[in-house]
Design a protein around this motif. Structure first.
Motif, PDB file in Angstrom:
ATOM      1  N   MET A   1       0.844  -1.196   0.000  1.00  0.00           N
ATOM      2  CA  MET A   1       0.000   0.000   0.000  1.00  0.00           C
ATOM      3  C   MET A   1       0.876   1.242   0.000  1.00  0.00           C
ATOM      4  O   MET A   1       1.963   1.258   0.572  1.00  0.00           O
ATOM      5  N   MET A   2       0.406   2.289  -0.633  1.00  0.00           N
ATOM      6  CA  MET A   2       1.152   3.539  -0.688  1.00  0.00           C
ATOM      7  C   MET A   2       1.321   4.124   0.707  1.00  0.00           C
ATOM      8  O   MET A   2       0.436   4.027   1.543  1.00  0.00           O
ATOM      9  N   ASP A   3       2.488   4.726   0.922  1.00  0.00           N
ATOM     10  CA  ASP A   3       2.737   5.405   2.185  1.00  0.00           C
ATOM     11  C   ASP A   3       2.249   6.842   2.065  1.00  0.00           C
ATOM     12  O   ASP A   3       3.017   7.790   2.091  1.00  0.00           O
ATOM     13  N   GLU A   4       0.963   7.019   1.911  1.00  0.00           N
ATOM     14  CA  GLU A   4       0.371   8.331   1.677  1.00  0.00           C
ATOM     15  C   GLU A   4      -0.895   8.469   2.494  1.00  0.00           C
ATOM     16  O   GLU A   4      -1.612   7.501   2.730  1.00  0.00           O
ATOM     17  N   GLY A   5      -1.175   9.696   2.896  1.00  0.00           N
ATOM     18  CA  GLY A   5      -2.490  10.024   3.413  1.00  0.00           C
ATOM     19  C   GLY A   5      -2.767   9.647   4.852  1.00  0.00           C
ATOM     20  O   GLY A   5      -3.830   9.961   5.367  1.00  0.00           O
ATOM     21  N   TYR A   6      -1.840   8.988   5.517  1.00  0.00           N
ATOM     22  CA  TYR A   6      -2.105   8.518   6.869  1.00  0.00           C
ATOM     23  C   TYR A   6      -1.409   9.389   7.904  1.00  0.00           C
ATOM     24  O   TYR A   6      -0.264   9.800   7.717  1.00  0.00           O
ATOM     25  N   ILE A   7      -2.098   9.638   9.002  1.00  0.00           N
ATOM     26  CA  ILE A   7      -1.538  10.444  10.080  1.00  0.00           C
ATOM     27  C   ILE A   7      -0.468   9.638  10.805  1.00  0.00           C
ATOM     28  O   ILE A   7      -0.732   8.537  11.296  1.00  0.00           O
ATOM     29  N   LYS A   8       0.731  10.192  10.844  1.00  0.00           N
ATOM     30  CA  LYS A   8       1.859   9.509  11.483  1.00  0.00           C
ATOM     31  C   LYS A   8       2.181  10.098  12.845  1.00  0.00           C
ATOM     32  O   LYS A   8       2.905   9.488  13.620  1.00  0.00           O
ATOM     33  N   TYR A   9       1.694  11.290  13.125  1.00  0.00           N
ATOM     34  CA  TYR A   9       1.987  11.915  14.401  1.00  0.00           C
ATOM     35  C   TYR A   9       0.947  11.500  15.452  1.00  0.00           C
ATOM     36  O   TYR A   9      -0.102  10.942  15.118  1.00  0.00           O
ATOM     37  N   GLN A  10       1.258  11.751  16.707  1.00  0.00           N
ATOM     38  CA  GLN A  10       0.297  11.537  17.781  1.00  0.00           C
ATOM     39  C   GLN A  10      -0.670  12.719  17.781  1.00  0.00           C
ATOM     40  O   GLN A  10      -0.242  13.870  17.811  1.00  0.00           O
ATOM     41  N   ILE A  11      -1.945  12.408  17.723  1.00  0.00           N
ATOM     42  CA  ILE A  11      -2.932  13.485  17.585  1.00  0.00           C
ATOM     43  C   ILE A  11      -3.864  13.518  18.783  1.00  0.00           C
ATOM     44  O   ILE A  11      -4.360  12.473  19.227  1.00  0.00           O
TER      45      ILE A  11
END
Length: 200
Positions: A1-11
């Motif tokens: 899957m593409m490594d795009e569009g996903y939140i990687k930080y703690q929110i």
């Protein structure tokens, strides 16, 4: 899957109403970029790309398009979040609104941190433009992923060490097709971006 569009930080997200600050000019530019195909969605992966922000009236805040809104042609205020704080070293962000802030919000925050005169940040994906800018304009390191503290460090490095402060456009070598532009006004950010977009 593409490594795009996903939140990687703690929110830390507090669901709430749309921002009350005026985002009409930001919406107009964002919707224009969508019509031009510079913000949109990768259909096969169903992953949105591209986001926009403006500095908030309150110190230490910004207004940013919500995560995974690239498929929506015409945004309204209800698709924006207010970022109320961030800690780049801790990879953490606080926001409130109907949607979580964009997965690129920490990169937006890093750009605002570079210069208090920066008021607008625009992020697009466009292969021909990315190809034309890569390593000809300021470019983040190939090993540096979006939405990480390392990307924030790259933004600072480019701003301090090269012509980014004057050009106001950079490419992301490690974020396929990713390009950022910014400015002291909405029109400056828009013009800087559109001046480098490769037509066709």
């Amino acid at each position: 899957m593409m490594d795009e569009g996903y939140i990687k930080y703690q929110i830390d997200w507090v669901p709430g109403p749309a921002p009350t600050e005026d985002v009409s000019a930001l919406i107009a530019v964002r919707n224009e970029l969508h019509r031009l195909g510079l913000i949109g969605v990768y259909v096969e992966e169903n992953i949105g790309y591209g986001n926009v922000s403006q500095r908030g009236v309150q110190p230490g805040q910004l207004l940013v398009s919500g995560t995974q809104t690239g498929h929506i042609a015409e945004l309204g205020p209800e698709y924006f979040a207010t970022v109320t704080g961030w800690d780049l070293a801790e990879n953490r962000l606080q926001c409130r609104g109907p949607l979580k802030a964009s997965s690129e919000s920490l990169t937006h925050a890093a750009i605002y941190d570079c210069d208090p005169q920066i008021e607008v940040v625009l992020h697009i994906h466009h292969r021909p433009t990315w190809d034309s800018l890569l390593f000809r304009y300021p470019t983040t390191g190939k090993a540096v992923a979006y939405g990480t503290p390392e990307m924030a460090g790259e933004v600072y490095r480019l701003y301090q060490e090269g012509p980014l402060a004057e050009l106001k456009v950079f490419a992301m070598a490690g974020h396929d097709e990713g390009v950022f532009a910014f400015g002291a006004t909405m029109e400056e950010a828009r013009e800087r971006l559109l001046s480098v977009v490769v037509q066709g």
